[in-house]
Design a protein around this motif. Structure first.
Motif, PDB file in Angstrom:
ATOM      1  N   ARG A 187       0.836  -1.209   0.000  1.00 30.55           N
ATOM      2  CA  ARG A 187       0.000   0.000   0.000  1.00 30.55           C
ATOM      3  C   ARG A 187       0.866   1.254   0.000  1.00 30.55           C
ATOM      4  NH1 ARG A 187      -5.467  -0.044   1.384  1.00 30.55           N
ATOM      5  NH2 ARG A 187      -5.187   1.926   2.523  1.00 30.55           N
ATOM      6  N   VAL A 188       1.950   1.242   0.764  1.00 28.22           N
ATOM      7  CA  VAL A 188       2.865   2.384   0.754  1.00 28.22           C
ATOM      8  C   VAL A 188       3.461   2.559  -0.650  1.00 28.22           C
ATOM      9  CG1 VAL A 188       5.025   3.315   1.680  1.00 28.22           C
ATOM     10  CG2 VAL A 188       3.385   2.209   3.212  1.00 28.22           C
ATOM     11  N   MET A 189       3.790   1.434  -1.291  1.00 28.98           N
ATOM     12  CA  MET A 189       4.308   1.506  -2.657  1.00 28.98           C
ATOM     13  C   MET A 189       3.303   2.161  -3.588  1.00 28.98           C
ATOM     14  SD  MET A 189       4.912  -1.471  -5.465  1.00 28.98           S
ATOM     15  CE  MET A 189       3.141  -1.362  -5.765  1.00 28.98           C
ATOM     16  N   PHE A 190       2.028   1.772  -3.479  1.00 31.65           N
ATOM     17  CA  PHE A 190       1.003   2.368  -4.337  1.00 31.65           C
ATOM     18  C   PHE A 190       0.842   3.858  -4.058  1.00 31.65           C
ATOM     19  CE2 PHE A 190      -0.906  -1.918  -5.347  1.00 31.65           C
ATOM     20  CZ  PHE A 190      -0.822  -1.780  -6.727  1.00 31.65           C
ATOM     21  N   ASP A 191       0.957   4.252  -2.784  1.00 29.09           N
ATOM     22  CA  ASP A 191       0.896   5.680  -2.456  1.00 29.09           C
ATOM     23  C   ASP A 191       1.977   6.441  -3.211  1.00 29.09           C
ATOM     24  OD1 ASP A 191      -1.231   5.307  -0.727  1.00 29.09           O
ATOM     25  OD2 ASP A 191       0.011   5.246   1.084  1.00 29.09           O
ATOM     26  N   GLY A 194       1.442   6.357  -7.120  1.00 31.99           N
ATOM     27  CA  GLY A 194       0.400   7.265  -7.577  1.00 31.99           C
ATOM     28  C   GLY A 194       0.789   8.725  -7.506  1.00 31.99           C
ATOM     29  N   ALA A 195       1.734   9.044  -6.605  1.00 32.15           N
ATOM     30  CA  ALA A 195       2.145  10.434  -6.429  1.00 32.15           C
ATOM     31  C   ALA A 195       3.411  10.782  -7.210  1.00 32.15           C
ATOM     32  CB  ALA A 195       2.371  10.706  -4.941  1.00 32.15           C
ATOM     33  N   GLU A 196       4.015   9.806  -7.869  1.00 32.87           N
ATOM     34  CA  GLU A 196       5.300  10.008  -8.534  1.00 32.87           C
ATOM     35  C   GLU A 196       5.106  10.574  -9.945  1.00 32.87           C
ATOM     36  OE1 GLU A 196       8.557  10.727  -9.670  1.00 32.87           O
ATOM     37  OE2 GLU A 196       8.715   9.752  -7.698  1.00 32.87           O
ATOM     38  N   PRO A 197       5.505  11.826 -10.185  1.00 31.00           N
ATOM     39  CA  PRO A 197       5.285  12.425 -11.507  1.00 31.00           C
ATOM     40  C   PRO A 197       6.124  11.793 -12.613  1.00 31.00           C
ATOM     41  CG  PRO A 197       6.616  13.873 -10.118  1.00 31.00           C
ATOM     42  CD  PRO A 197       6.122  12.764  -9.244  1.00 31.00           C
ATOM     43  N   ALA A 216       1.481  -4.576 -10.739  1.00 32.15           N
ATOM     44  CA  ALA A 216       1.517  -3.140 -10.994  1.00 32.15           C
ATOM     45  C   ALA A 216       2.558  -2.920 -12.080  1.00 32.15           C
ATOM     46  CB  ALA A 216       1.901  -2.376  -9.742  1.00 32.15           C
ATOM     47  N   VAL A 217       2.254  -2.005 -12.996  1.00 32.13           N
ATOM     48  CA  VAL A 217       3.159  -1.713 -14.103  1.00 32.13           C
ATOM     49  C   VAL A 217       3.322  -0.207 -14.227  1.00 32.13           C
ATOM     50  CG1 VAL A 217       3.618  -2.060 -16.563  1.00 32.13           C
ATOM     51  CG2 VAL A 217       2.296  -3.755 -15.309  1.00 32.13           C
ATOM     52  N   GLY A 218       4.563   0.252 -14.255  1.00 33.25           N
ATOM     53  CA  GLY A 218       4.824   1.670 -14.390  1.00 33.25           C
ATOM     54  C   GLY A 218       5.821   1.973 -15.488  1.00 33.25           C
ATOM     55  N   LEU A 219       5.517   2.966 -16.306  1.00 34.93           N
ATOM     56  CA  LEU A 219       6.427   3.427 -17.360  1.00 34.93           C
ATOM     57  C   LEU A 219       7.083   4.719 -16.894  1.00 34.93           C
ATOM     58  CD1 LEU A 219       7.444   3.177 -20.323  1.00 34.93           C
ATOM     59  CD2 LEU A 219       5.494   4.644 -20.958  1.00 34.93           C
TER      60      LEU A 219
END
Length: 222
Positions: A187-191, A194-197, A216-219
């Motif tokens: 959950r901390v990771m998702f926080d 989600g806030a990482e520009p 979870a997948v992030g580009l």
């Protein structure tokens, strides 16, 4: 009943879409014989990771959490000539089994396994001035998922793809009152995600032979 159906569908999809592979089968058999936890990615998930690496033209891959090297083999096979994969594993026994599996796959010259606490290994990689990674797969102790995300961003570049496994936790990820450290860490990771520009991210729930979970997948965009 749902788990039985999910497993049947997983087996069906594997039979239709994942070609028989004695090397990968031998890796799973070796993992079981060594009594490693039966938490490898499924064959369809392994092929998905392989496809992601190919789609982005990955030349450098970082894996956090080797286990017996099953997912490692899938991703390493997607690398072009001269490509490199570094995999981090805390347990020496797991690393030993993985090295044998990787050798059997003919990938010892492509894959480097580093043994020790991943956070220490990540700091060493940064200190070495390593070139940024193109694909980073996080599948280790979930309590440290937020820290792994931070390191993944440090070791990435614009266009790097970051994939984190086991983020749904049987639906417990939505339980703000959970006292499970793995859930809390995720959950901390998702926080932070989600806030990482610098990160354009989403998550996908999945069901299958491993139960109810997801990625979870992030580009990296900045």
């Amino acid at each position: 009943m749902p788990q039985e159906i999910w497993t049947d569908v997983d087996n069906y999809l594997t039979g239709k879409l994942v070609e028989a592979d004695p090397v990968l089968d031998a890796a799973l058999a070796a993992n079981a014989a060594a009594e490693l936890p039966a938490i490898d990615v499924t064959p369809t998930q392994g092929k998905w990771l392989h496809m992601l690496a190919r789609m982005i033209g990955a030349r450098r891959i970082l894996e956090i959490g080797t286990l017996g090297g099953y997912s490692t083999i899938w991703m390493a096979r997607a690398l072009p000539a001269g490509g490199r994969l570094i995999s981090l594993e805390f347990e020496p026994k797991h690393a030993e089994v993985a090295r044998a599996n990787i050798a059997r796959a003919g990938l010892s010259d492509v894959v480097e396994i580093r043994v020790g606490a991943a956070l220490d290994s990540l700091a060493k990689i940064e200190a070495e001035g390593a070139e940024a990674f193109d694909l980073i797969f996080v599948d280790a102790d979930k309590e440290n998922n937020a820290a792994y995300l931070e390191w993944a961003l440090k070791l990435s570049r614009r266009g790097t793809l970051i994939v984190v496994d086991n983020v749904i936790r049987d639906g417990e990820i939505a339980n703000a009152a959970s006292t499970d450290e793995k859930v809390i860490g995720t959950r901390v990771m998702f926080d932070r995600m989600g806030a990482e520009p610098r990160l354009y991210a989403t998550a996908v729930q999945s069901v299958g032979s491993k139960g109810y979970d997801g990625f979870a997948v992030g580009l990296v965009v900045g």
